[in-house]
Write an enzyme that holds these catalytic residues in place. Structure first.
Site, mmCIF file in Angstrom:
data_model
loop_
_atom_site.group_PDB
_atom_site.id
_atom_site.type_symbol
_atom_site.label_atom_id
_atom_site.label_comp_id
_atom_site.label_asym_id
_atom_site.label_seq_id
_atom_site.Cartn_x
_atom_site.Cartn_y
_atom_site.Cartn_z
ATOM 1 N N ASP A 9 0.240 -3.924 6.716
ATOM 2 C CA ASP A 9 0.085 -3.479 8.664
ATOM 3 C C ASP A 9 0.140 -4.657 9.453
ATOM 4 O O ASP A 9 0.595 -5.520 9.475
ATOM 5 C CB ASP A 9 -1.334 -3.106 8.686
ATOM 6 C CG ASP A 9 -2.131 -2.651 9.770
ATOM 7 O OD1 ASP A 9 -1.603 -1.397 10.072
ATOM 8 O OD2 ASP A 9 -2.774 -3.021 10.098
ATOM 9 N N ASP A 11 -0.521 -3.714 13.342
ATOM 10 C CA ASP A 11 -1.269 -3.519 14.668
ATOM 11 C C ASP A 11 -3.245 -4.399 14.013
ATOM 12 O O ASP A 11 -3.422 -3.686 12.909
ATOM 13 C CB ASP A 11 -1.365 -2.892 15.155
ATOM 14 C CG ASP A 11 -0.480 -2.705 16.020
ATOM 15 O OD1 ASP A 11 -0.014 -1.579 15.829
ATOM 16 O OD2 ASP A 11 0.687 -4.018 17.167
ATOM 17 N N LYS A 53 1.284 7.984 20.999
ATOM 18 C CA LYS A 53 1.627 9.534 21.411
ATOM 19 C C LYS A 53 1.050 9.993 21.170
ATOM 20 O O LYS A 53 -0.085 10.934 22.446
ATOM 21 C CB LYS A 53 3.080 10.155 21.277
ATOM 22 C CG LYS A 53 4.030 9.265 21.585
ATOM 23 C CD LYS A 53 5.162 9.768 21.427
ATOM 24 C CE LYS A 53 5.924 9.823 19.467
ATOM 25 N NZ LYS A 53 5.654 8.743 19.280
ATOM 26 N N LYS A 82 5.378 2.489 28.842
ATOM 27 C CA LYS A 82 4.467 1.867 28.017
ATOM 28 C C LYS A 82 5.388 0.997 26.285
ATOM 29 O O LYS A 82 4.449 -0.506 26.620
ATOM 30 C CB LYS A 82 3.316 2.958 27.002
ATOM 31 C CG LYS A 82 2.343 2.204 25.742
ATOM 32 C CD LYS A 82 2.548 1.699 24.240
ATOM 33 C CE LYS A 82 1.672 1.406 23.738
ATOM 34 N NZ LYS A 82 2.159 0.693 22.421
HETATM 35 C C1 XBP Z 1 -1.857 1.145 14.952
HETATM 36 C C2 XBP Z 1 -1.792 2.371 15.778
HETATM 37 C C3 XBP Z 1 -1.014 2.047 17.254
HETATM 38 C C4 XBP Z 1 -0.732 1.037 18.328
HETATM 39 C C5 XBP Z 1 -0.164 1.835 19.134
HETATM 40 O O1 XBP Z 1 -0.929 1.255 14.137
HETATM 41 O O2 XBP Z 1 -2.629 2.948 15.257
HETATM 42 O O3 XBP Z 1 -0.469 3.548 17.584
HETATM 43 O O4 XBP Z 1 -2.147 1.510 18.158
HETATM 44 O O5 XBP Z 1 1.380 1.428 18.662
HETATM 45 P P1 XBP Z 1 -0.900 -0.319 13.016
HETATM 46 P P2 XBP Z 1 1.881 2.848 19.634
HETATM 47 O O6 XBP Z 1 -2.378 -0.703 12.953
HETATM 48 O O7 XBP Z 1 -1.042 1.317 12.038
HETATM 49 O O8 XBP Z 1 -0.451 -1.281 13.001
HETATM 50 O O9 XBP Z 1 1.515 3.829 21.001
HETATM 51 O O10 XBP Z 1 3.644 2.343 19.246
HETATM 52 O O11 XBP Z 1 2.204 3.894 18.236
HETATM 53 MG MG MG Z 2 -3.800 -1.737 12.016
#
Ligand code: XBP
Ligand code: MG
Length: 263
Positions: A9, A11, A53, A82
Site C-alpha cells: 500500500d 499512503d 474524489k 488537489k
Molecule cells: C489512501 C487514500 C487516498 C489518499 C488521497 O490510499 O485513500 O485516497 O487519501 O489520494 P492508500 P487521492 O492508503 O490505498 O495508498 O486523492 O489521489 O485519492
Molecule cells: Mg494506506
C-alpha cells in the site's frame, strides 16, 4: 509458503502522507472558491472513505448539501488541483519514507522477489512519492503499480489487489501485503493475502484482525520497531527471512490464499 512477491500500500504504509493530502485538499478548496476546511479531527473521520474524489463527494453529501451540485460538476477540477498541490508538496520533500521501507524494498529486490504497489491513491501521487523519496523511476523498482481509478471499486473492496496479482501472474498464497489501515487490510485479506500492518498517524486507533502481525513500522537494525501484535515479537526489524518465517509459522493453511468472504 514460498514468498514470491511483496505488495505495498502507499499512503500510510510507504510514507505517512495524509497530512500532505489534507493540506492539498484544503488548497484545492480555496482555489475553486469553496469555504471548506478539513481539520485533522474531521479528516480522520473522512479517511474512512477511500479515494479523494469519493471523499469529496461523501463530505458534500453529509456536511455541505448546498455545495453538492457545484462539487459534482467541478469534481475533476477540484481533485485535479488537489493532486497538483500534493505532488508539488511531495516534490519539495514534504514527505519521507517510513523506517525500514527503503531497506526492505532493496533487500527484496536483491532476493529476487517481485514488488508491487496496490493503492487507492492516484497514479501521479505514487510516481511523485517514489521519485522524490527513492530517486528512482517507479518502473525500475516495481513490477506492477495498481493505483486509484484503475479499478471501479476502491478499498475495502479487494479489486486493486486482485488487479496487482493478475498483472504479476501470481497466486495470493505466494505474496504478502503491507497495509496501514482497516480498509486496506480488509481489501488485502479479501484478496486472500497474508498481511503485515504498520498503523500510521491517522489509523493508529483502528482495529486489525486476521493479519500476520501489527508493528509500529518495518524497523531498522539499530532502531527496532515496537511490536504490537502477532508474529515478530523478537525480530526488531522486518526482513525477507523474517517474512518467510512468519508466513510459514503463523498463517494457518486455511487462511493463506483464500479470500476472506466478509463483503
Ligand atoms: C489512501 C487514500 C487516498 C489518499 C488521497 O490510499 O485513500 O485516497 O487519501 O489520494 P492508500 P487521492 O492508503 O490505498 O495508498 O486523492 O489521489 O485519492
Ligand atoms: Mg494506506
Amino acid at each position: 509458503m514460498e514468498i514470491q512477491a511483496l505488495l505495498f500500500d502507499v499512503d500510510g504504509t510507504l510514507a505517512d502522507t495524509e497530512e500532505a493530502h489534507r493540506h492539498a485538499f484544503n488548497e484545492a478548496f480555496v482555489r475553486v472558491g469553496l469555504d471548506w476546511h478539513w481539520d485533522q479531527a474531521l479528516y480522520r473521520e473522512l479517511l474512512k472513505v477511500a479515494g479523494g474524489k469519493e471523499r469529496i463527494l461523501s463530505y458534500a453529501a453529509r456536511y455541505r448539501p448546498d455545495d453538492e451540485m457545484f462539487v459534482a460538476e467541478r469534481l475533476r477540477d477540484v481533485h485535479g488541483f488537489k493532486t497538483e498541490s500534493y505532488t508539488a508538496l511531495v516534490a519539495v520533500g514534504a514527505v519521507t519514507l517510513r523506517p525500514g521501507v527503503a531497506r526492505l524494498i532493496a533487500e527484496a529486490r536483491s532476493a529476487g522477489l517481485k514488488l508491487g504497489i496496490a493503492t487507492t491513491t492516484s497514479l501521479p501521487n505514487v510516481i511523485a512519492l517514489l521519485r522524490s523519496t527513492l530517486r528512482r523511476s517507479p518502473d525500475d523498482l516495481f513490477d506492477v503499480i495498481a493505483a486509484g481509478d484503475m479499478v471501479a471499486r476502491k478499498k475495502p473492496w479487494p479489486d486493486i489487489y486482485k488487479l496487482a496479482l493478475g498483472e504479476l501472474g501470481l497466486p495470493a498464497s505466494s505474496c504478502i501485503a503491507f497495509e496501514d489501515s482497516r480498509n486496506g487490510v480488509l481489501a488485502a485479506r479479501r484478496a486472500g493475502l497474508a498481511t503485515v500492518v504498520t498503523p500510521s498517524t491517522y489509523t493508529s486507533d483502528e482495529d486489525f484482525d486476521d493479519v500476520l502481525c501489527v508493528l509500529s513500522d518495518f524497523g531498522e537494525p539499530k532502531r527496532p520497531y515496537h511490536h504490537i501484535g502477532g508474529a515478530g515479537a523478537d525480530d526488531g526489524f522486518v526482513t525477507v527471512a523474517s517474512l518467510r518465517r512468519w508466513a510459514t509459522d503463523n498463517v494457518p493453511e486455511d487462511m493463506i490464499g483464500h479470500a476472506v468472504q466478509t463483503v
